[in-house]
Design an enzyme around this catalytic site. Structure first.
Site, PDB file in Angstrom:
ATOM      1  N   CYS A 168       0.850  -1.326   0.074  1.00 31.08           N
ATOM      2  CA  CYS A 168       0.134   0.028   0.085  1.00 31.08           C
ATOM      3  C   CYS A 168       0.949   1.282   0.015  1.00 31.08           C
ATOM      4  O   CYS A 168       2.024   1.229  -0.647  1.00 31.08           O
ATOM      5  CB  CYS A 168      -0.939   0.063   1.272  1.00 31.08           C
ATOM      6  SG  CYS A 168       0.040  -0.150   2.796  1.00 31.08           S
ATOM      7  N   ASP A 212       2.461   3.029   2.370  1.00 27.08           N
ATOM      8  CA  ASP A 212       3.545   2.934   3.490  1.00 27.08           C
ATOM      9  C   ASP A 212       3.924   1.699   3.685  1.00 27.08           C
ATOM     10  O   ASP A 212       5.147   1.277   4.290  1.00 27.08           O
ATOM     11  CB  ASP A 212       3.406   3.830   4.762  1.00 27.08           C
ATOM     12  CG  ASP A 212       3.427   5.212   4.245  1.00 27.08           C
ATOM     13  OD1 ASP A 212       4.217   5.658   3.436  1.00 27.08           O
ATOM     14  OD2 ASP A 212       2.294   5.712   4.842  1.00 27.08           O
ATOM     15  N   ASP A 233       0.191  -0.667   7.752  1.00 27.77           N
ATOM     16  CA  ASP A 233      -0.879  -0.963   8.335  1.00 27.77           C
ATOM     17  C   ASP A 233      -1.540  -2.117   7.146  1.00 27.77           C
ATOM     18  O   ASP A 233      -1.804  -3.620   7.705  1.00 27.77           O
ATOM     19  CB  ASP A 233      -1.961   0.212   8.884  1.00 27.77           C
ATOM     20  CG  ASP A 233      -1.435   0.989   9.785  1.00 27.77           C
ATOM     21  OD1 ASP A 233      -1.175   0.518  10.738  1.00 27.77           O
ATOM     22  OD2 ASP A 233      -1.071   2.115   9.428  1.00 27.77           O
ATOM     23  N   ARG A 244       0.880   3.971  16.940  1.00 34.05           N
ATOM     24  CA  ARG A 244      -0.496   3.491  17.021  1.00 34.05           C
ATOM     25  C   ARG A 244      -0.995   3.401  18.134  1.00 34.05           C
ATOM     26  O   ARG A 244      -2.374   3.584  18.591  1.00 34.05           O
ATOM     27  CB  ARG A 244      -0.666   2.286  16.507  1.00 34.05           C
ATOM     28  CG  ARG A 244      -0.116   2.522  14.891  1.00 34.05           C
ATOM     29  CD  ARG A 244      -1.081   3.179  13.991  1.00 34.05           C
ATOM     30  NE  ARG A 244      -0.790   3.147  12.535  1.00 34.05           N
ATOM     31  CZ  ARG A 244      -0.077   4.291  11.599  1.00 34.05           C
ATOM     32  NH1 ARG A 244       0.254   4.995  12.616  1.00 34.05           N
ATOM     33  NH2 ARG A 244       0.245   3.829  10.552  1.00 34.05           N
TER      34      ARG A 244
END
Length: 191
Positions: A116, A118, A121, A162
């Site tokens: 995705c 980066d 996640d 996070r």
């Protein structure tokens, strides 16, 4: 939003497919990233025998807002509205569907490149869930700890950020997860 055949690229026949590229971002995000000089696939570099698909999973900011909305409704005693208004189940389903998509590709002998924006996640979620679905070893404490180390810590996931604990490194959190898993396993084993 789920994957769309409008976002799919196939180069070669299905029998010749050796590599499937899973871009987990929404297509529009990838286009915007490219315009800002950020990474995207140059499909001309892959030759024949590959396929490509955007999976249209929203980014961490959308997910965080969804969770906050779900929790807010829950605290106010209206979980049903929270589930609907937050779209939490829609987003969770997108992650599970992308994981199943990877599993189906892998089971048919096709390698998957998963990424995705980066890689912290969505990428870690899909690249962890696929082996959990494929291999019972990763459903053990030891196997799960290895997944956390491999797909989260080794690739620089920002656990501390996070979780709101800026002084804790990702591997410290990963080690803590592994230690808790090992402790839970030893307590559950008969003497």
């Amino acid at each position: 939003m789920s994957p769309s055949t409008n976002d799919a690229v196939f180069n070669g026949s299905a029998e010749d497919e050796k590599l499937h590229i899973m871009d987990l971002r929404p297509r529009m995000n990838a286009v915007a990233n490219k315009m800002m000089g950020k990474g995207t696939e140059n499909l001309a570099n892959y030759g024949k025998g590959f396929s490509f698909l955007y999976h249209n999973i929203p980014n961490i900011h959308v997910m965080r807002n969804s969770l906050q909305k779900l929790v807010w409704f829950g605290y106010n005693g209206d979980w049903q509205s929270g589930i609907y208004e937050s779209k939490w189940l829609d987003y969770t389903s997108m992650i599970l569907n992308a994981s199943l998509y990877a599993v189906n590709k892998l089971e048919s002998g096709v390698s998957c490149l998963i990424h995705c924006s980066d890689g912290w996640d969505r990428t870690a979620q899909i690249s962890s869930l696929a082996p959990l679905l494929l291999d019972p070893h990763y459903r053990t404490f030891d196997g799960f700890a290895k997944l956390v180390e491999k797909d989260w810590c080794a690739f620089g996931h920002m656990f501390a950020k996070r979780c709101g604990a800026a002084s804790v490194s990702a591997c410290t959190v990963g080690a803590a997860v592994a230690a808790r898993a090992a402790a839970a396993q030893s307590q559950s084993e008969p003497s």
